[in-house]
Design an enzyme around this catalytic site. Structure first.
Site, PDB file in Angstrom:
ATOM      1  N   ASP A 369       0.171  -2.551   0.991  1.00 29.10           N
ATOM      2  CA  ASP A 369       0.050  -1.139   1.364  1.00 29.10           C
ATOM      3  C   ASP A 369       1.295  -0.752   2.160  1.00 29.10           C
ATOM      4  O   ASP A 369       1.710  -1.475   3.078  1.00 29.10           O
ATOM      5  CB  ASP A 369      -1.205  -0.911   2.198  1.00 29.10           C
ATOM      6  CG  ASP A 369      -1.399   0.560   2.523  1.00 29.10           C
ATOM      7  OD1 ASP A 369      -1.799   1.306   1.620  1.00 29.10           O
ATOM      8  OD2 ASP A 369      -1.123   0.952   3.682  1.00 29.10           O
ATOM      9  N   GLU A 413      -0.290   4.471  -2.419  1.00 31.14           N
ATOM     10  CA  GLU A 413       0.754   3.577  -1.926  1.00 31.14           C
ATOM     11  C   GLU A 413       0.319   2.120  -1.921  1.00 31.14           C
ATOM     12  O   GLU A 413       0.957   1.270  -1.293  1.00 31.14           O
ATOM     13  CB  GLU A 413       1.179   3.994  -0.513  1.00 31.14           C
ATOM     14  CG  GLU A 413       0.112   3.801   0.558  1.00 31.14           C
ATOM     15  CD  GLU A 413      -0.813   4.994   0.702  1.00 31.14           C
ATOM     16  OE1 GLU A 413      -1.435   5.103   1.751  1.00 31.14           O
ATOM     17  OE2 GLU A 413      -0.897   5.815  -0.241  1.00 31.14           O
TER      18      GLU A 413
END
Length: 502
Positions: A369, A413
């Site tokens: 992430d 993301e």
């Protein structure tokens, strides 16, 4: 049989027929080529043998004349008879050899003591000639054929010496008996031959000097050919042989047949131009080859036209199939990063999960992430945010290199990496490599404590068991990811599935 297969077989059959015709024609032409070469080889061998016998016979005749002079000089009382009788006794056999010049008797100092041409040449000193020095220093030289020279007694007539040592009764050197064989003899002999426009025949000494050659060039007489390719081939061979070489004198590639002349230091070389040997064969090859090419081209063209007609019918199907494949690839790929998308990853995870159960192997998973990504988008904009995601995907591809490993964009993301047959240590190592690669991109990010873009990574590893769901691996990796976030971000955390976080 499908139309495509039928078209293919038709094309192959037509090409096979064309190639078969070409192969058969080639075999016939190659056989004809070999026949032309063998005929040239046999003809050259016969010519060289005939020339060698003619030259050897003429030199043998000259040798008889020399023996006659020596025998006459050793007769008792030869000095007491009249000059006319002495001349007749010594030189009565000296005129039997073709193109024979003067027969000379040289004393121990090299001075002409007697000549078959009369007394005009008596007193001339020839001690510098190679035949005189050879007999002077080599008592066992025997019959000696010398280097070519220009006669001082016949207005520079090119000649070659045939000589013997004249011994005294006690075996000491008393002089030389020499006969000058005019090089015109060899020129006349060679001119009778028909060797083609580029053929040649030459007589050389075995130490390199050229005695005679056709085509004739006066400047070539006596030229040292010992460094030429032709001479090296002759010197390295036996008493007779053949080879192909390029002449040093005119640069023509020839098929050479050579033969040494008895025990004399002479070698006869006959060369036939390779180009002229194959000249008639090439004319035949061009005619036959043209016919074969036309026939084969016609067969190939008909096969091609028929195949194109069949393939034209299925071209649309191929185009549709290709479009479907491209859509399939697009459906499995994330358009921004080029990694696999979520749906493709889910299918791979299910596949590898079942394989690990069958093989009782480990299966690891990394969940990534981008740290503070929303703040990055707010400050720098979504276009820059997309560049960050592309950079993270590039870093994953650099660090994940095994064919079975799979990287994918999991959503937003988040990224995920599937690592079959990888234990906990391997998962941790690869995760740390990806984290370091992203940090090395050094993309500025003012809203993180690090000042540049970083990622947090959670990993999980397990031995899949029957009855378990693949979601277990993702759940444990997600927990590890949150542990990395809580631990300060820009780090790697993980655990074996079902155990406490590391």
């Amino acid at each position: 049989m499908s139309p495509a297969v039928a078209a293919r077989w038709l094309m192959l059959t037509g090409m096979a027929l064309a190639l078969g015709m070409l192969a058969l024609g080639t075999v016939v032409l190659l056989q004809a080529r070999d026949v032309a070469w063998e005929q040239a080889k046999q003809a050259s061998s016969n010519l060289v043998t005939a020339l060698e016998r003619d030259i050897a016979r003429n030199i043998a005749t000259i040798d008889l004349s020399l023996d006659g002079v020596i025998a006459a000089l050793q007769e008792p009382g030869i000095d007491q008879i009249t000059p006319e009788l002495r001349h007749k006794a010594m030189f009565d056999r000296a005129t039997t050899a073709e193109h024979l010049g003067a027969v000379l008797v040289l004393d121990a100092e090299g001075r002409v003591a007697a000549s078959s041409n009369g007394s005009a040449s008596e007193g001339v000193i020839l001690a510098d000639r190679d035949y005189f020095r050879t007999h002077q220093h080599q008592p066992n030289a025997g019959l000696y054929v010398g280097h070519p020279f220009r006669s001082r007694l016949r207005n520079g007539d090119p000649s070659v010496s045939v000589s013997r040592r004249l011994p005294s009764p006690d075996g000491q050197f008393q002089g030389v008996v020499m006969a000058a064989l005019r090089i015109a003899y060899f020129a006349d002999l060679f001119d009778r031959l028909d060797l083609g426009a580029k053929g040649s025949v030459a007589l050389l000494r075995t130490d390199g000097p050229l005695i005679a050659r056709a085509p004739f060039n006066p400047a070539d007489i006596g030229r040292d050919l010992s460094r030429g390719e032709v001479f090296r081939q002759i010197l390295g061979g036996g008493p007779a042989g053949t080879f192909v070489a390029t002449s040093t004198l005119d640069g023509v590639e020839r098929f050479y047949t050579y033969r040494r002349i008895g025990s004399l230091p002479l070698v006869l070389s006959l060369g036939v131009s390779v180009e002229e040997i194959y000249d008639a064969w090439w004319r035949k090859a061009y005619a036959m080859g043209s016919i074969l090419v036309v026939l084969c081209a016609a067969i190939a063209a008909l096969s091609f036209l028929f195949r194109r007609a069949i393939l034209g019918r299925i071209a649309a199907e191929d185009a549709l199939r290709q479009a479907a494949e491209e859509l399939s690839v697009m459906a499995a790929t994330d358009g921004l990063t080029g990694l696999a998308n979520r749906r493709h990853f889910d299918a791979r995870l299910d596949e590898e999960w079942r394989r690990a159960i069958r093989g009782s192997t480990t299966l690891s998973l990394l969940l990534l992430d981008a740290d503070c990504f929303k703040a990055f988008n707010d400050r720098y904009g979504h276009l820059e945010g997309d560049e960050v995601l592309v950079g993270i995907a590039r870093s994953i591809r650099r660090c994940v290199r095994r064919p079975a490993d799979a990287g994918a964009r999991y959503g937003g993301e988040e990224f995920v990496v599937l690592l079959p047959e990888t234990d906990a240590a391997g998962a941790r190592t690869i995760g740390e490599a990806i984290r370091a690669a992203v940090e090395a991109l050094d993309i500025p990010h003012a809203d993180t404590p690090f000042g540049h873009v970083t990622v947090s990574i959670g990993w999980s590893c397990c031995y899949p068991q029957p009855g378990q769901a693949p979601a277990l691996l993702i759940t444990e990796a997600d927990r590890a990811l949150y542990a990395a976030k809580r631990g300060g971000r820009n780090r790697v955390a993980g655990q074996m599935a079902g155990l406490a976080a590391a």
